[in-house]
Every structure is written in structure tokens, then in C-alpha cells.
Enzyme design. Structure first.
Site, PDB file in Angstrom:
ATOM      1  N   ASN A 186      12.554 -23.240  18.848  1.00  0.00           N
ATOM      2  CA  ASN A 186      11.311 -22.536  18.549  1.00  0.00           C
ATOM      3  C   ASN A 186      10.602 -22.086  19.825  1.00  0.00           C
ATOM      4  O   ASN A 186       9.976 -21.028  19.848  1.00  0.00           O
ATOM      5  CB  ASN A 186      10.382 -23.426  17.712  1.00  0.00           C
ATOM      6  CG  ASN A 186      10.778 -23.426  16.247  1.00  0.00           C
ATOM      7  OD1 ASN A 186      11.942 -23.222  15.920  1.00  0.00           O
ATOM      8  ND2 ASN A 186       9.826 -23.653  15.370  1.00  0.00           N
ATOM      9  N   GLU A 189      12.208 -19.074  20.745  1.00  0.00           N
ATOM     10  CA  GLU A 189      11.731 -18.080  19.754  1.00  0.00           C
ATOM     11  C   GLU A 189      10.365 -17.530  20.186  1.00  0.00           C
ATOM     12  O   GLU A 189      10.136 -16.310  20.176  1.00  0.00           O
ATOM     13  CB  GLU A 189      11.651 -18.778  18.399  1.00  0.00           C
ATOM     14  CG  GLU A 189      10.986 -18.022  17.276  1.00  0.00           C
ATOM     15  CD  GLU A 189      10.825 -18.924  16.034  1.00  0.00           C
ATOM     16  OE1 GLU A 189      11.831 -19.500  15.576  1.00  0.00           O
ATOM     17  OE2 GLU A 189       9.690 -19.072  15.543  1.00  0.00           O
TER      18      GLU A 189
HETATM   19  C1  6PG Z   1      12.553 -21.150  12.092  1.00  0.00           C
HETATM   20  C2  6PG Z   1      11.125 -20.898  12.399  1.00  0.00           C
HETATM   21  C3  6PG Z   1      10.249 -21.810  11.585  1.00  0.00           C
HETATM   22  C4  6PG Z   1       8.809 -21.399  11.510  1.00  0.00           C
HETATM   23  C5  6PG Z   1       8.078 -21.751  12.762  1.00  0.00           C
HETATM   24  C6  6PG Z   1       7.057 -20.754  13.179  1.00  0.00           C
HETATM   25  O1  6PG Z   1      13.272 -21.537  13.002  1.00  0.00           O
HETATM   26  O2  6PG Z   1      12.934 -20.952  10.939  1.00  0.00           O
HETATM   27  O3  6PG Z   1      10.874 -21.145  13.756  1.00  0.00           O
HETATM   28  O4  6PG Z   1      10.443 -23.107  12.059  1.00  0.00           O
HETATM   29  O5  6PG Z   1       8.651 -20.097  11.137  1.00  0.00           O
HETATM   30  O6  6PG Z   1       7.425 -22.958  12.446  1.00  0.00           O
HETATM   31  O7  6PG Z   1       6.264 -21.390  14.105  1.00  0.00           O
HETATM   32  P1  6PG Z   1       4.799 -20.942  14.420  1.00  0.00           P
HETATM   33  O8  6PG Z   1       4.048 -20.964  13.128  1.00  0.00           O
HETATM   34  O9  6PG Z   1       4.332 -21.978  15.390  1.00  0.00           O
HETATM   35  O10 6PG Z   1       4.916 -19.571  15.000  1.00  0.00           O
END
Ligand code: 6PG
Length: 464
Positions: A186, A189
Site C-alpha cells: 500500500n 501504491e
Molecule cells: C488494495 C487497496 C486497499 C484499500 C486501501 C486504500 O490493495 O486493495 O490498497 O487495501 O483500497 O486501504 O487505502 P487508503 O484508504 O489509505 O488510501
């Protein structure tokens, strides 16, 4: 009887339960509010036959084959704690609890100890891919013990995304390893999204309209930047608001939410003495975005330069590629440090492999990254892997041009600049901390090491 149970029928829990059912397994389903469970069953069509709904945890647990496997998919934090506390007295020796939500790996380590102390088994599992991934094939990062994983391995591999037939799911290491790897996923990400947002900001300042930008991202997605996040960016930029007909992005408030995983990545990186500056700047950018009134006041106080940065599309594409490689490299180095520190023996190549499909950061680069890691990363750094040296040599000059042009015009590029700064710092054999060591010794007698002698605790002439 059901092979496995899912408690928590929110978006992700429901999608996972349907995925499990779709793969031929009977699955028990439960939610704190039974109406939600019923709604999932009602909407399941033919799959409803494999869903076994229960209104309360006791019935839910009783509908599971022994040894039982319960997968928790509720919001991170207190809700997980409360479900675990309620489940423990209902389960028997060798039954398994799986936390499949995003969790702080420190919590996972603590919960694993607690659950195992009761003779039960525990897995902390990272699941990535959003709702669609959960429903049709996520990437799954398992942490805990191999004994705990064995009874559900077939289900996990069946529901996971496949990359050329290989399930994007694996056991990665002990206790919090799965959740730590998901957290760093993440973090990457966050950084990748921020880098893309910075490119969008530069293009927008250059006067491109949303459709032009969408086309450009679509072209990039057919090249070296191919990835889920670039792909959806093209789609998002093209989309029009149903009510106003305007581009959707133009009606969205520019304040980013965050649930914590990016911040956790940075906190753990700092604790491990690591640098994940591209991720750090992405977390910072989200925090700054929350200060909307402050930003408006600051813009009025320091009106922005009007001129757009002059950046070619090719340079922007190359800059994104270079900074993405640097970001992945920082994430991998962080995983390496954590693996050593927590004795997880993480197989980083395998981590990259299970990120090749299903997860949010899936990109064509990950196949090359896993291949490079398999050959061994010099000094643990992706940027020193021969195949990436060539790529960076080709693309960093563009990253430099983009950062210079953006900064010259007062454009905000924190993640692009952070990745370039990391690159420029790490490729300096002689840095500037000799002076910092001298300063520390000057004011605090902290001592330093010398280049021309072994040992430490040397002092400068000021010591006298
Ligand atoms: C995933 C996403 C998922 C979620 C995150 C978003 O890997 O499927 O990362 O875990 O969408 O929690 O995180 P934020 O809300 O902190 O942007």
C-alpha cells in the site's frame, strides 16, 4: 457444513465470500447485522446455494467443518479485536482465525500470540485488489505458520489472481509478515498514485484537457508504464459527472483520504532506519491536501507562477518510469530490512511475483523485478540490478529534466523530487555526513570514525 466462514459482509468480505463460493467451496457467511448477510445471499444468484448464512456467531461457528477456519473481514482496529474476543470461546484447539483486512502488523503479532496461547491458530493475511479483486482474484499475502495455512491453502490459491497460471498467493513468513508486506504494498501504491497525480498536475498546468490527458495515459499504458493504476487513470480522466456533465475529476474535492497503511509504512521504515522517501512524500502530500483552507490562504499570500513547466510527453513518461522503479526499490529494501529484523526470511522475488496480478500495484515492471531479485540484488538495491541500471540510465535524465522544469515554475512535485533526491544521494560514494559527524562531535563529543584508521570514538581538535 462449510469449509470456511467469512464474518464481515462489507464490500470486501462479501466479494471474498462470493469468490470462495464461485470456486466450488461451501462458505459460511455472517455479519453483525443479519440484514446485510441476507442481502448478500439474496444478491448471490446461483452461488447462494453454497452460502450458509447465520444470524449470530454461535450458529456461524457451528456451521463450519472441523477444524474450523474463520476469515474476518471487518474494519481494522477495534472491530477486529472485538470479533477475535468473541470468537475465541467458541472455537476449539487447532481452529483457525484469519484476519484478512488491512492490519498494523504490530497488532497482528500481538493477536497471533494471544490466539495461539489459547491453542488456536492465527493468520494475518493481506488481500489486495479492491472489490473486483476480492470477487474475481486478489493478490494474497499470508503471514503466520505453515501449519495454520495448510488447511486453507487450496481455497486461497483457488480464489487468488493468476499470473500465467501461477496463483498470486503465498505463505510469506511468520506472525505479521503477510500484513507487513501488504502494508508496504500500500505504501508503494500511495507513492505510485502520487507520482501519477503529479504528472496529471503538470499536464493540467500545461493546459491539457481531461480527454487529452486520458488519451496520453492510455498510450502510456500500452508501453513501459503498463499497470493497473495508469490504466484506471486513463479511464477516470475520461469519465464525466452524471449530474453536471463535467469531467468527474473537476467536481471532486482535492482532499485525499487515508486509512493508515501509507503512514504505517513510513513509521515502520523510520523505525528500521530505512528510507522510503517517495512513499513518505506521498503520505505528506495527502496530509497537506487535507489543509484546504490553509492552501487557499497560502495561494493568496504567495500567488503561484502562472507559467506551465515545459515538459515533453516522452520526458513525462520516462520520469514516471524512473521514479516508479526507485519507489519499488525503496519498498523492496524496506521489506528486506524488516525481514532481517523480524527474522521472516521473506522471499522478495516471490513477493514481486504475487504482486504481478490481482493487486492494485500490478504492473509489467513486477515480472522484471522478480527476475532481477532472483539473480540477487547488489547491496539489496533494485537500482543496482544490471537490468535496472540500463533502464535508469535511460530514464533518469528525463526525471531530472521534469523535476527541474517543474520546480523552476513553482509546480508541486514532492514524490518525483524525492525519488530523484534518493537516487542522487545513494549514488554518491562520498556524501556530506562527514560534516554532520564533525558537528555532532563539536557540540556533543559524540566521536567519529576516521577514513585512515580503524576504530571509532575519535574527536576533532575542538575537543581540547
Ligand atoms: C488494495 C487497496 C486497499 C484499500 C486501501 C486504500 O490493495 O486493495 O490498497 O487495501 O483500497 O486501504 O487505502 P487508503 O484508504 O489509505 O488510501
Amino acid at each position: 457444513m462449510a469449509r470456511i466462514g467469512v464474518t464481515g459482509m462489507g464490500t470486501m468480505g462479501a466479494a471474498l465470500a462470493l469468490n470462495i463460493a464461485d470456486n466450488g467451496f461451501d462458505v459460511a457467511v455472517h455479519n453483525r447485522s443479519p440484514e446485510r448477510t441476507q442481502a448478500v445471499v439474496d444478491g448471490a444468484g446461483a452461488l447462494a446455494a453454497r452460502l450458509h448464512p447465520s444470524d449470530n456467531l454461535e450458529d456461524f461457528v457451528a456451521s463450519l467443518e472441523v477444524p474450523r477456519a474463520v476469515l474476518i473481514m471487518v474494519n481494522a482496529g477495534a472491530a477486529v479485536e472485538s470479533v477475535i474476543t468473541s470468537l475465541i470461546p467458541l472455537l476449539d484447539r487447532d481452529d483457525l482465525i484469519v484476519d484478512a483486512g488491512n492490519a498494523d502488523f504490530n497488532d497482528t503479532r500481538r493477536r497471533a500470540d494471544l490466539v495461539e496461547s489459547k491453542g488456536l491458530r492465527y493468520l494475518g493475511v493481506g488481500v489486495s485488489g479492491g472489490e473486483e479483486g476480492a470477487r474475481f482474484g486478489p493478490s494474497i499475502m499470508v503471514g503466520g505458520t505453515r501449519e495454520a495455512y495448510a488447511p486453507i491453502k487450496d481455497i486461497v490459491e483457488a480464489i487468488a489472481a493468476k499470473f500465467e497460471g501461477d496463483p498470486c498467493a503465498d505463505f510469506l513468513g511468520a506472525d505479521g509478515a503477510g500484513h507487513f508486506v501488504k502494508t508496504v504494498h500500500n505504501g508503494i501504491e500511495y507513492a505510485d498514485m502520487q507520482l501519477i497525480a503529479e504528472a496529471y498536475g503538470l499536464l493540467r498546468a500545461d493546459g491539457r484537457d481531461m480527454d487529452q490527458m486520458a488519451d496520453l495515459f492510455a498510450v502510456w499504458n500500452a508501453g513501459a508504464l503498463q499497470s493497473y493504476l495508469i490504466e484506471i487513470t486513463a479511464e477516470i480522466l475520461k469519465a464525466k459527472d452524471r449530474e453536471t456533465g463535467k469531467p468527474v475529476v473537476d467536481v471532486i474535492l482535492d482532499q485525499a483520504g487515508q486509512k493508515g497503511t501509507g503512514r504505517w509504512t513510513v513509521i515502520e521504515a523510520l523505525k528500521l532506519g530505512q528510507s522510503a522517501t517517495a512513499i513518505e512524500s506521498a503520505v505528506a502530500a495527502r496530509s497537506w491536501s487535507a489543509l484546504r483552507d490553509t492552501r487557499a490562504a497560502a495561494e493568496a499570500t504567495y500567488p503561484r507562477d502562472a507559467s506551465a513547466a515545459r515538459i515533453s510527453d516522452a520526458d513525462m513518461e520516462a520520469a514516471l518510469l524512473a521514479s516508479r522503479i526507485i519507489t519499488y526499490g525503496q519498498g523492496m529494501a524496506l521489506l528486506d530490512a524488516a525481514s532481517t529484523n523480524f527474522e521472516w526470511s521473506l522471499d522478495l522475488a516471490r513477493v514481486a511475483e504475487i504482486w504481478r496480478a490481482g493487486c492494485i500495484i500490478r504492473s509489467s515492471l513486477l515480472d522484471d523485478i522478480s527476475a532481477a531479485i532472483r539473480k540477487g540484488l547488489p547491496h539489496g538495491q533494485l537500482i543496482l540490478a544490471p537490468s535496472f541500471v540500463t533502464l535508469l540510465e535511460d530514464n533518469v535524465p528525463a526525471l531530472r529534466r521534469v523535476v527541474i522544469a517543474a520546480m523552476a515554475e513553482g509546480q508541486s512535485v514532492p514524490a518525483l523530487a524525492a525519488s530523484l533526491s534518493f537516487f542522487d544521494t545513494i549514488r554518491r560514494a562520498r556524501g556530506t555526513t562527514d560534516l554532520i559527524q564533525a558537528q555532532r562531535d563539536f557540540f556533543g563529543r559524540h566521536g567519529f570514525q576516521r577514513l585512515d584508521r580503524t576504530g571509532d570514538g575519535f574527536h576533532g581538535p575542538w575537543a581540547d
